[in-house]
Motif scaffolding. Structure first.
Motif, PDB file in Angstrom:
ATOM      1  N   UNK A  84       0.845  -1.191   0.000  1.00  0.00           N
ATOM      2  CA  UNK A  84       0.000   0.000   0.000  1.00  0.00           C
ATOM      3  C   UNK A  84       0.879   1.238   0.000  1.00  0.00           C
ATOM      4  N   UNK A  85       1.921   1.200   0.805  1.00  0.00           N
ATOM      5  CA  UNK A  85       2.823   2.349   0.821  1.00  0.00           C
ATOM      6  C   UNK A  85       3.502   2.543  -0.524  1.00  0.00           C
ATOM      7  N   UNK A  86       3.857   1.450  -1.193  1.00  0.00           N
ATOM      8  CA  UNK A  86       4.446   1.599  -2.527  1.00  0.00           C
ATOM      9  C   UNK A  86       3.606   2.549  -3.362  1.00  0.00           C
ATOM     10  N   UNK A  87       2.316   2.251  -3.386  1.00  0.00           N
ATOM     11  CA  UNK A  87       1.425   3.098  -4.179  1.00  0.00           C
ATOM     12  C   UNK A  87       1.398   4.529  -3.687  1.00  0.00           C
ATOM     13  N   UNK A  88       1.345   4.684  -2.386  1.00  0.00           N
ATOM     14  CA  UNK A  88       1.201   6.030  -1.836  1.00  0.00           C
ATOM     15  C   UNK A  88       2.485   6.828  -1.981  1.00  0.00           C
ATOM     16  N   UNK A  89       3.622   6.143  -1.924  1.00  0.00           N
ATOM     17  CA  UNK A  89       4.887   6.828  -2.177  1.00  0.00           C
ATOM     18  C   UNK A  89       4.921   7.303  -3.620  1.00  0.00           C
ATOM     19  N   UNK A  90       4.515   6.421  -4.531  1.00  0.00           N
ATOM     20  CA  UNK A  90       4.514   6.796  -5.936  1.00  0.00           C
ATOM     21  C   UNK A  90       3.578   7.981  -6.179  1.00  0.00           C
ATOM     22  N   UNK A  91       2.482   8.008  -5.437  1.00  0.00           N
ATOM     23  CA  UNK A  91       1.549   9.122  -5.577  1.00  0.00           C
ATOM     24  C   UNK A  91       2.084  10.396  -4.911  1.00  0.00           C
ATOM     25  N   UNK A  92       3.132  10.252  -4.118  1.00  0.00           N
ATOM     26  CA  UNK A  92       3.767  11.424  -3.519  1.00  0.00           C
ATOM     27  C   UNK A  92       3.170  11.844  -2.187  1.00  0.00           C
TER      28      UNK A  92
END
Lengths: 163, 163
Positions: A84-92
């Motif tokens: 989930x964090x992967x996605x949220x990191x990518x989203x900034x």
DNA sequence: GGCGGGAGCTTGCTGGCGCAACTGTTGTCG
DNA sequence: CGACAACAGTTGCGCCAGCAAGCTCCCGCC
């Protein structure tokens, strides 16, 4: 035998009418309720999961939490949180940061963009919660709802850390 | 802007303390509660999803339901149900059967093995529901819980078929 | 003081589910 | 009657999450 559930095998105490009604209504409602919240949040490009991450981080001391603590609060497995964090990191919205104190630990830290995303979504989300849930209930029902789920939650927590 | 949720953007009516408590307790509890039920059911080789299918079929007139009706009750997408049934057919609990009346329709029919599986699991499942949920509440709380979720469920249903 | 157990995070694999596209069937309306 | 919309179910694809295995790192114990 000797399962945690057994002991009732001798005499299954069925649910009476009221209990049955409560249980059925609950089961049939919970899923739809969740997807209703999700749908309302898509408007802001968020999922319920994302939103909760943002909330917990925004409430944390330095806008940051250890992965494992965050995972516990989100009721998510470690791997689930990683992704989930992967996605949220990518989203900034979130930044990963190594802890100075314990080098095993990864901190998840809210970024300014994340804070903004939360601030943008919050009013709509609260409205959604009101519309689907809270505003359908009177004061007393809300009161009892709080009692119910704190009691049940306490029970679950008590059981799970006995071992 | 111009969202379905809007109208609240002007003035986000936040949750008061009681509402907050109810909402937080609910959100943090619901997931764990579900997995608790799931864990207790694994003992019988079932998931909550399987169990519900068995229940609905066992209550149906000829121990059979149309796929689409079943999907609606389970709050499941058509494809989701197709796949769940795949598993349950392979397990021998359910049989697929073409409807004579409408040849588009596929009926899901409970088998004897399915009925047996349900009868085996039911006492344990009820005990699980009692242990985690019902028995933690007093009569009044159960009563109010039924009210709450029928009200919320009605609200959700009302909204979704307006379009 | 170093060594073994255990904590914290990530990665490969798998399973469940929704969405969109497709097939086959029914119902309706001109 | 014939065309077209609507419905029922399945399939391809992608996403999300859990489990198990692996890595790094901390800590307590001899």
């Amino acid at each position: 035998m000797m399962s945690s559930v057994s002991g009732s095998e001798s005499k299954p105490r069925w649910l009476d009418e009221n209990e049955q009604r409560a249980w059925r209504a609950y089961v049939e409602c919970v899923g739809d309720l969740f997807t209703a919240f999700e749908n309302d949040l898509t408007e802001f490009g968020l999922t319920m999961g994302d939103y909760q991450v943002l909330v917990y981080l925004s409430e944390a001391d330095d806008q940051a939490l250890r992965m494992c603590d965050l995972a516990r609060r989100l009721q998510l497995s470690p791997s689930g949180l990683t992704r989930r964090l992967d996605g949220m990191v990518k989203a900034g919205w979130v930044r990963r940061q190594n802890s100075q104190i314990d080098r095993r630990v990864m901190l998840a830290e809210l970024t300014d963009a994340g804070r903004t995303a939360l601030d943008d979504a919050a009013p709509g989300h609260v409205a959604s919660v009101r519309r689907h849930l809270i505003d359908r209930l009177d004061r007393h029902q809300v009161q009892v709802m709080a009692e119910i789920f704190t009691a049940v939650g306490d029970g679950l927590r008590k059981e799970s850390d006995v071992p």
